[in-house]
Design an enzyme around this catalytic site. Structure first.
Site, PDB file in Angstrom:
ATOM      1  N   SER A 130       0.842  -1.193   0.000  1.00  0.00           N
ATOM      2  CA  SER A 130       0.000   0.000   0.000  1.00  0.00           C
ATOM      3  C   SER A 130       0.872   1.237   0.000  1.00  0.00           C
ATOM      4  O   SER A 130       1.949   1.256   0.614  1.00  0.00           O
ATOM      5  CB  SER A 130      -0.910   0.041   1.225  1.00  0.00           C
ATOM      6  N   TYR A 174      -2.780  -0.651  10.014  1.00  0.00           N
ATOM      7  CA  TYR A 174      -2.860  -1.214   8.665  1.00  0.00           C
ATOM      8  C   TYR A 174      -1.584  -0.908   7.891  1.00  0.00           C
ATOM      9  O   TYR A 174      -1.029  -1.801   7.222  1.00  0.00           O
ATOM     10  CB  TYR A 174      -4.069  -0.627   7.939  1.00  0.00           C
TER      11      TYR A 174
END
Length: 254
Positions: A145, A158
């Site tokens: 990400s 996350y």
């Protein structure tokens, strides 16, 4: 139909929606036999039926990748059986994104996010990669990400799991690459399927980028096809940014 992945067998986790679904559909469209996995049998059937209607090959395996070695090993075994004894491509896509910050992330949530986002793909790779290495070929694609490398004030938990996956990508490339298994990652930017007429808050995060907009799942799927195909035979251990330039470029308005 393109044949870039003709004869390849692929396992895509978290493939019943969004990026995972787009990757499964793209793989099937270029000739791969795809095992679609996810927790929802209904959504899995929808994806598989759509692929088959378009002439592709796909099967669904229901799986709750909870981080246990047993769950990952069971999926690897079942997928290998469904695919006729061989997995050529593994896409570690399944993950969860809790909307919290550091102060509101309790211990249970912490453990759950690391279990799904890191432990599950770790043990799935451990179950799949050795057979690839023995065969002398294979491709593993992890999903990272953009917020693993460009800090934002939310979702630290996350972000850290995606940083772990990008680190594992390099470590696995070193571990399995000499046996013919290519391990790479894709780092998506803000990627969503927009609803008609909807302005999503993610649009704000893409201001000041060359793209100037959110991406769609198809953009990530196209990158995955490249990393799974023989066209990327000389590509090992990279994190391919597919983020509209978010992490690399600053556009200065005139």
């Amino acid at each position: 139909m393109s044949t870039r992945l003709e004869g390849k067998n692929a396992l895509v986790t978290g493939a019943t929606s969004n990026i995972g679904r787009a990757i499964a559909e793209a793989f099937a469209a270029v000739g791969a036999h795809v095992v679609v996995t996810g927790r929802s049998a209904g959504r899995g059937k929808e994806v598989v039926d759509g692929i088959r209607t378009r002439g592709g090959r796909a099967d669904f395996l229901q799986a709750d990748l909870d981080g246990s070695a047993a769950a990952s090993q069971t999926l690897a075994q079942e997928a290998t059986r469904v695919l006729g004894g061989r997995i050529d491509v593994l896409v570690n896509n399944a993950g969860i994104f809790p909307p919290n910050n550091t102060a509101t992330a309790d211990a249970k949530t912490f453990d759950q996010v690391y279990a799904v986002n890191v432990k599950a793909p770790f043990f799935l790779t451990a179950a799949v990669a050795p057979a690839m290495a023995e065969a002398g070929s294979g491709a593993i694609i992890n999903l990272g990400s953009w917020i693993a490398r460009l800090g934002i004030p939310i979702s630290a938990l996350y972000s850290s799991t995606k940083g772990a996956m990008e680190t594992l990508t390099r470590a696995w490339a070193a571990e399995f690459g000499p046996q013919g298994v290519r391990v790479n990652a894709i780092s998506p930017g803000v990627v969503l399927t927009p609803a008609p007429g909807e302005i999503h808050p993610g649009e704000v995060m893409m201001k000041g980028t060359p793209a100037g907009r959110m991406g769609t799942p198809d953009a990530i799927a196209n990158a995955a096809v490249y990393l799974a195909s023989d066209e990327s035979a000389f590509v090992h251990g990279i994190v391919l940014d597919v983020d509209g330039g978010r992490t690399a470029v600053a556009v200065i308005a005139g």
